[in-house]
Write a protein that holds these residues in place. Sequence first.
Motif, PDB file in Angstrom:
ATOM      1  N   VAL A  26      11.253   0.177  14.374  1.00  0.00           N
ATOM      2  CA  VAL A  26      10.989  -1.036  15.239  1.00  0.00           C
ATOM      3  C   VAL A  26      11.992  -2.241  15.079  1.00  0.00           C
ATOM      4  O   VAL A  26      12.168  -2.672  13.820  1.00  0.00           O
ATOM      5  N   PRO A  27      12.498  -2.823  15.919  1.00  0.00           N
ATOM      6  CA  PRO A  27      13.507  -3.829  15.539  1.00  0.00           C
ATOM      7  C   PRO A  27      12.657  -5.034  15.014  1.00  0.00           C
ATOM      8  O   PRO A  27      11.328  -5.030  15.259  1.00  0.00           O
ATOM      9  N   ALA A  28      13.294  -6.082  14.478  1.00  0.00           N
ATOM     10  CA  ALA A  28      12.674  -7.333  13.955  1.00  0.00           C
ATOM     11  C   ALA A  28      11.914  -7.129  12.699  1.00  0.00           C
ATOM     12  O   ALA A  28      11.302  -8.176  12.454  1.00  0.00           O
ATOM     13  N   VAL A  29      12.261  -6.247  12.057  1.00  0.00           N
ATOM     14  CA  VAL A  29      11.627  -6.241  10.540  1.00  0.00           C
ATOM     15  C   VAL A  29      12.620  -7.247   9.715  1.00  0.00           C
ATOM     16  O   VAL A  29      13.786  -7.458   9.909  1.00  0.00           O
ATOM     17  N   HIS A  30      12.020  -7.712   8.556  1.00  0.00           N
ATOM     18  CA  HIS A  30      12.978  -8.621   7.884  1.00  0.00           C
ATOM     19  C   HIS A  30      14.000  -8.086   7.130  1.00  0.00           C
ATOM     20  O   HIS A  30      15.225  -8.410   6.819  1.00  0.00           O
ATOM     21  N   SER A  31      13.785  -6.535   6.653  1.00  0.00           N
ATOM     22  CA  SER A  31      14.634  -5.895   5.848  1.00  0.00           C
ATOM     23  C   SER A  31      14.354  -4.303   6.001  1.00  0.00           C
ATOM     24  O   SER A  31      13.255  -3.895   5.940  1.00  0.00           O
ATOM     25  N   ALA A  32      15.671  -3.613   6.416  1.00  0.00           N
ATOM     26  CA  ALA A  32      15.458  -2.205   6.448  1.00  0.00           C
ATOM     27  C   ALA A  32      16.758  -1.731   6.068  1.00  0.00           C
ATOM     28  O   ALA A  32      17.782  -1.969   6.242  1.00  0.00           O
ATOM     29  N   SER A 127      -0.849 -11.997   2.333  1.00  0.00           N
ATOM     30  CA  SER A 127      -1.122 -10.742   2.085  1.00  0.00           C
ATOM     31  C   SER A 127      -0.815  -9.828   3.252  1.00  0.00           C
ATOM     32  O   SER A 127      -1.036  -8.645   2.848  1.00  0.00           O
ATOM     33  N   GLU A 128      -0.155 -10.156   3.957  1.00  0.00           N
ATOM     34  CA  GLU A 128       0.349  -9.499   5.109  1.00  0.00           C
ATOM     35  C   GLU A 128       1.486  -8.847   5.012  1.00  0.00           C
ATOM     36  O   GLU A 128       2.035  -8.181   6.180  1.00  0.00           O
ATOM     37  N   GLY A 129       2.175  -8.953   4.024  1.00  0.00           N
ATOM     38  CA  GLY A 129       3.653  -8.341   3.737  1.00  0.00           C
ATOM     39  C   GLY A 129       3.484  -6.857   3.415  1.00  0.00           C
ATOM     40  O   GLY A 129       2.326  -6.414   2.889  1.00  0.00           O
ATOM     41  N   TYR A 130       4.494  -6.108   3.601  1.00  0.00           N
ATOM     42  CA  TYR A 130       4.552  -4.697   3.229  1.00  0.00           C
ATOM     43  C   TYR A 130       6.057  -4.211   2.767  1.00  0.00           C
ATOM     44  O   TYR A 130       6.987  -4.655   3.093  1.00  0.00           O
ATOM     45  N   ARG A 131       5.762  -3.110   1.946  1.00  0.00           N
ATOM     46  CA  ARG A 131       6.899  -2.311   1.683  1.00  0.00           C
ATOM     47  C   ARG A 131       6.596  -0.803   1.910  1.00  0.00           C
ATOM     48  O   ARG A 131       5.672  -0.551   1.624  1.00  0.00           O
ATOM     49  N   LEU A 132       7.454  -0.456   2.718  1.00  0.00           N
ATOM     50  CA  LEU A 132       7.594   0.929   3.612  1.00  0.00           C
ATOM     51  C   LEU A 132       8.590   1.896   2.908  1.00  0.00           C
ATOM     52  O   LEU A 132       9.866   1.535   3.305  1.00  0.00           O
ATOM     53  N   GLU A 133       8.151   2.889   1.949  1.00  0.00           N
ATOM     54  CA  GLU A 133       9.319   3.531   1.436  1.00  0.00           C
ATOM     55  C   GLU A 133       9.060   5.125   2.199  1.00  0.00           C
ATOM     56  O   GLU A 133       8.084   5.842   2.041  1.00  0.00           O
ATOM     57  N   VAL A 134      10.259   5.224   3.073  1.00  0.00           N
ATOM     58  CA  VAL A 134       9.914   6.748   3.838  1.00  0.00           C
ATOM     59  C   VAL A 134      11.170   7.756   2.911  1.00  0.00           C
ATOM     60  O   VAL A 134      12.593   7.464   3.277  1.00  0.00           O
ATOM     61  N   GLY A 135      10.467   8.932   2.550  1.00  0.00           N
ATOM     62  CA  GLY A 135      11.424   9.937   2.234  1.00  0.00           C
ATOM     63  C   GLY A 135      11.569  11.110   3.056  1.00  0.00           C
ATOM     64  O   GLY A 135      10.624  10.935   4.167  1.00  0.00           O
ATOM     65  N   SER A 136      12.041  12.140   2.924  1.00  0.00           N
ATOM     66  CA  SER A 136      12.040  13.244   3.704  1.00  0.00           C
ATOM     67  C   SER A 136      10.743  13.853   3.777  1.00  0.00           C
ATOM     68  O   SER A 136      10.567  14.600   4.736  1.00  0.00           O
ATOM     69  N   ARG A 137       9.965  13.906   2.699  1.00  0.00           N
ATOM     70  CA  ARG A 137       8.563  14.637   2.772  1.00  0.00           C
ATOM     71  C   ARG A 137       7.391  13.630   2.167  1.00  0.00           C
ATOM     72  O   ARG A 137       6.361  14.205   1.971  1.00  0.00           O
ATOM     73  N   ILE A 141       3.099   3.336   1.478  1.00  0.00           N
ATOM     74  CA  ILE A 141       2.807   2.327   2.158  1.00  0.00           C
ATOM     75  C   ILE A 141       2.272   1.401   1.048  1.00  0.00           C
ATOM     76  O   ILE A 141       1.125   1.684   0.587  1.00  0.00           O
ATOM     77  N   LYS A 142       2.976   0.380   0.776  1.00  0.00           N
ATOM     78  CA  LYS A 142       2.415  -0.520  -0.216  1.00  0.00           C
ATOM     79  C   LYS A 142       2.342  -1.979   0.239  1.00  0.00           C
ATOM     80  O   LYS A 142       3.557  -2.758   0.806  1.00  0.00           O
ATOM     81  N   GLY A 143       1.111  -2.469   0.718  1.00  0.00           N
ATOM     82  CA  GLY A 143       0.815  -3.715   1.128  1.00  0.00           C
ATOM     83  C   GLY A 143       0.681  -4.956   0.015  1.00  0.00           C
ATOM     84  O   GLY A 143       0.306  -4.755  -1.233  1.00  0.00           O
ATOM     85  N   ALA A 169      14.891   8.339   6.700  1.00  0.00           N
ATOM     86  CA  ALA A 169      14.672   8.022   5.304  1.00  0.00           C
ATOM     87  C   ALA A 169      15.157   6.494   4.931  1.00  0.00           C
ATOM     88  O   ALA A 169      16.186   5.928   5.479  1.00  0.00           O
ATOM     89  N   SER A 170      14.421   5.824   4.500  1.00  0.00           N
ATOM     90  CA  SER A 170      14.485   4.150   4.511  1.00  0.00           C
ATOM     91  C   SER A 170      13.562   3.551   3.643  1.00  0.00           C
ATOM     92  O   SER A 170      12.544   4.078   3.089  1.00  0.00           O
ATOM     93  N   VAL A 171      13.904   2.289   3.450  1.00  0.00           N
ATOM     94  CA  VAL A 171      13.037   1.280   2.695  1.00  0.00           C
ATOM     95  C   VAL A 171      12.963   0.092   3.764  1.00  0.00           C
ATOM     96  O   VAL A 171      13.882  -0.705   4.127  1.00  0.00           O
ATOM     97  N   VAL A 172      11.578  -0.188   4.295  1.00  0.00           N
ATOM     98  CA  VAL A 172      11.425  -1.329   5.066  1.00  0.00           C
ATOM     99  C   VAL A 172      10.342  -2.353   4.413  1.00  0.00           C
ATOM    100  O   VAL A 172       9.522  -1.996   3.744  1.00  0.00           O
ATOM    101  N   GLU A 173      11.059  -3.449   4.721  1.00  0.00           N
ATOM    102  CA  GLU A 173      10.119  -4.751   4.045  1.00  0.00           C
ATOM    103  C   GLU A 173       9.920  -5.740   5.139  1.00  0.00           C
ATOM    104  O   GLU A 173      10.910  -5.938   5.899  1.00  0.00           O
TER     105      GLU A 173
END
Length: 194
Positions: A26-32, A127-137, A141-143, A169-173
């Motif tokens: 989804v567009p408009a995340v601070h970091s991907a 407290s509404e920030g997050y880090r989403l770490e997506v791998g192949s399997r 979800i880290k809030g 597969a990505s890291v989104v913050e």
Amino acid sequence: MRRLVRLVACLFSTLPTYALDFPDIVPAVHSATISTSQTAFSLPAQLNVVVAEADAHTRDTDGLTLIPPTLLEFAKTFAADLHELFPNTAVHFVSESRQQDGALVTFSLLPPSDAARFKLSNNQTTSEGYRLEVGSRSVAIKGAGARGAFWATRTFLQGLILNGGTFPASVVEDHHDWGTRGFMLGQQENVKQS
């Protein structure tokens, strides 16, 4: 909540063709940061969900909600929404200590030092920030707080909708910039009809 998820799914399924050229998230995340060394995450027939036992009953206390949901309650909302959007995927909650077969989504809170990096435009932490770490399997979800984990699930679900059940597969913050979220609805007057 389910109506909102259905609305988002409907909106994304009826996008004009130019909108299909959006990035895989989804567009408009601070970091991907997209990984080129891993394959994308694809929804399996069975998805295991683990909520960190130490964080499961944590609630945010810095918001306007009188009794905000816990991290575990947000994980259950995610599971229900995922199953509604992708009914062919069974979602099972498992404990941290149990060996899991299949793909895994974990929910946890970031350590305070990492959570403190998420700041509003006025430099207050949120407290509404997050880090989403997506791998192949797996998906982690880290809030920064329980609500941060909730917003991570929204990004993940929207990405799955946009990409037919896959997510790169990505890291989104991400985090919001303003203390109050919202939008204005109004009626525009004196609009010329053509």
